[in-house]
Design a protein around this motif. Structure first.
Motif, short mmCIF file in Angstrom:
data_model
loop_
_atom_site.label_atom_id
_atom_site.label_comp_id
_atom_site.label_asym_id
_atom_site.label_seq_id
_atom_site.Cartn_x
_atom_site.Cartn_y
_atom_site.Cartn_z
N SER A 161 -15.94 23.75 40.64
CA SER A 161 -14.96 24.68 40.09
C SER A 161 -13.70 23.95 39.62
O SER A 161 -13.18 24.22 38.53
N ILE A 162 -13.21 23.03 40.41
CA ILE A 162 -12.02 22.26 40.03
C ILE A 162 -12.30 21.44 38.78
O ILE A 162 -11.48 21.41 37.85
N VAL A 163 -13.45 20.79 38.73
CA VAL A 163 -13.80 19.97 37.57
C VAL A 163 -13.91 20.83 36.32
O VAL A 163 -13.49 20.41 35.23
N SER A 164 -14.41 22.06 36.46
CA SER A 164 -14.61 22.92 35.29
C SER A 164 -13.29 23.34 34.65
O SER A 164 -13.25 23.66 33.46
N ASP A 165 -12.20 23.37 35.43
CA ASP A 165 -10.88 23.68 34.87
C ASP A 165 -9.86 22.75 35.53
O ASP A 165 -8.96 23.18 36.26
N TYR A 166 -10.03 21.47 35.25
CA TYR A 166 -9.23 20.44 35.92
C TYR A 166 -7.74 20.57 35.60
O TYR A 166 -6.90 20.36 36.46
N GLU A 167 -7.43 20.95 34.39
CA GLU A 167 -6.02 21.09 34.00
C GLU A 167 -5.30 22.13 34.87
O GLU A 167 -4.18 21.91 35.33
N ALA A 168 -5.95 23.26 35.12
CA ALA A 168 -5.36 24.30 35.98
C ALA A 168 -5.21 23.80 37.42
O ALA A 168 -4.20 24.07 38.07
N ALA A 169 -6.19 23.05 37.88
CA ALA A 169 -6.13 22.51 39.25
C ALA A 169 -4.98 21.52 39.39
O ALA A 169 -4.25 21.53 40.38
N VAL A 170 -4.81 20.68 38.39
CA VAL A 170 -3.70 19.71 38.41
C VAL A 170 -2.37 20.43 38.35
O VAL A 170 -1.41 20.04 39.01
N SER A 171 -2.29 21.50 37.56
CA SER A 171 -1.05 22.28 37.50
C SER A 171 -0.67 22.82 38.87
O SER A 171 0.50 22.79 39.26
N ARG A 172 -1.66 23.30 39.63
CA ARG A 172 -1.40 23.78 40.99
C ARG A 172 -0.85 22.63 41.85
O ARG A 172 0.07 22.83 42.64
N SER A 173 -1.42 21.45 41.69
CA SER A 173 -1.00 20.29 42.48
C SER A 173 0.41 19.86 42.10
O SER A 173 1.20 19.45 42.96
N LEU A 174 0.72 19.93 40.82
CA LEU A 174 2.08 19.59 40.39
C LEU A 174 3.10 20.58 40.95
O LEU A 174 4.21 20.19 41.33
N GLU A 175 2.74 21.86 41.02
CA GLU A 175 3.63 22.86 41.64
C GLU A 175 3.84 22.52 43.11
O GLU A 175 4.96 22.60 43.62
N ALA A 176 2.77 22.17 43.78
CA ALA A 176 2.86 21.83 45.21
C ALA A 176 3.74 20.59 45.39
O ALA A 176 4.53 20.51 46.33
N ARG A 177 3.61 19.64 44.49
CA ARG A 177 4.39 18.41 44.57
C ARG A 177 5.89 18.73 44.53
O ARG A 177 6.68 18.15 45.26
N GLU A 178 6.25 19.65 43.65
CA GLU A 178 7.66 20.04 43.54
C GLU A 178 8.13 20.70 44.82
O GLU A 178 9.24 20.53 45.27
#
Length: 178
Positions: A161-178
């Motif tokens: 699922s993450i691989v299928s929409d990697y950009e959205a998954a990375v966006s979630r991680s960037l939010e968490a990073r902040e």
């Protein structure tokens, strides 16, 4: 009494600077960095690796369970698992950079339910999507940034699922990073 929140070493990890959005590697790489100890669910990871032979699994670290994990990889004939062993703390970010998805897989126990592992913050500091087992303290601090899997079937499905929409998954991680 003062409570200090968990965090990462800003001398090693890019916590004060921006990070580039990671792009998927070829092959997709799922990783773990940490102690190879009794409380980490390596069977879950190895079963998922067996289900996803096209995905590279990079498991970095050492501990009392390392030999058992290495043995299982050999006995089960899992060709997509790499075990570089213990690495210097300063080299951990280089290994995380090789990972598209990072793992926080604990066996369910009292200890696990109280854990908020440092690796979670290290992964997120590098904007990597994280799949964790459903442990109480991690779920308590999560604000919909993490993914959860409690079986090898669920872990394989989350990875896909993450691989299928990697950009959205990375966006979630960037939010968490902040």
């Amino acid at each position: 009494c003062e409570v200090l929140p968990n965090g990462v070493d800003s001398q090693i990890f890019p916590v004060t600077e921006s990070v580039d959005k990671p792009a998927l590697h070829d092959p997709v790489t799922v990783g773990f960095v940490g102690s190879f100890e009794y409380f980490i669910d390596f069977d879950l990871i190895l079963q998922a690796a067996n289900r996803l032979p096209e995905v590279r699994f990079l498991l970095v670290g050492d501990g009392r369970e390392f030999d058992r994990v290495e043995h299982l990889v050999d006995v089960w004939g899992i060709d997509n698992v790499e075990l570089p062993g213990l690495v210097d703390s300063e080299d951990v970010p280089e290994y995380i950079e090789q990972m598209d998805i990072c793992l926080n897989t604990f066996k369910k126990s009292r200890v696990a339910h109280s854990a908020v592992p440092l690796k979670l913050f290290e992964y997120l500091s590098m904007a990597r999507p994280v799949v964790s087992t459903s442990i109480r303290e991690v779920k308590r601090i999560d604000s919909d940034y993490l993914y959860y899997a409690d079986s090898s079937e669920e872990l394989a499905a989350r990875i896909e699922s993450i691989v299928s929409d990697y950009e959205a998954a990375v966006s979630r991680s960037l939010e968490a990073r902040e």
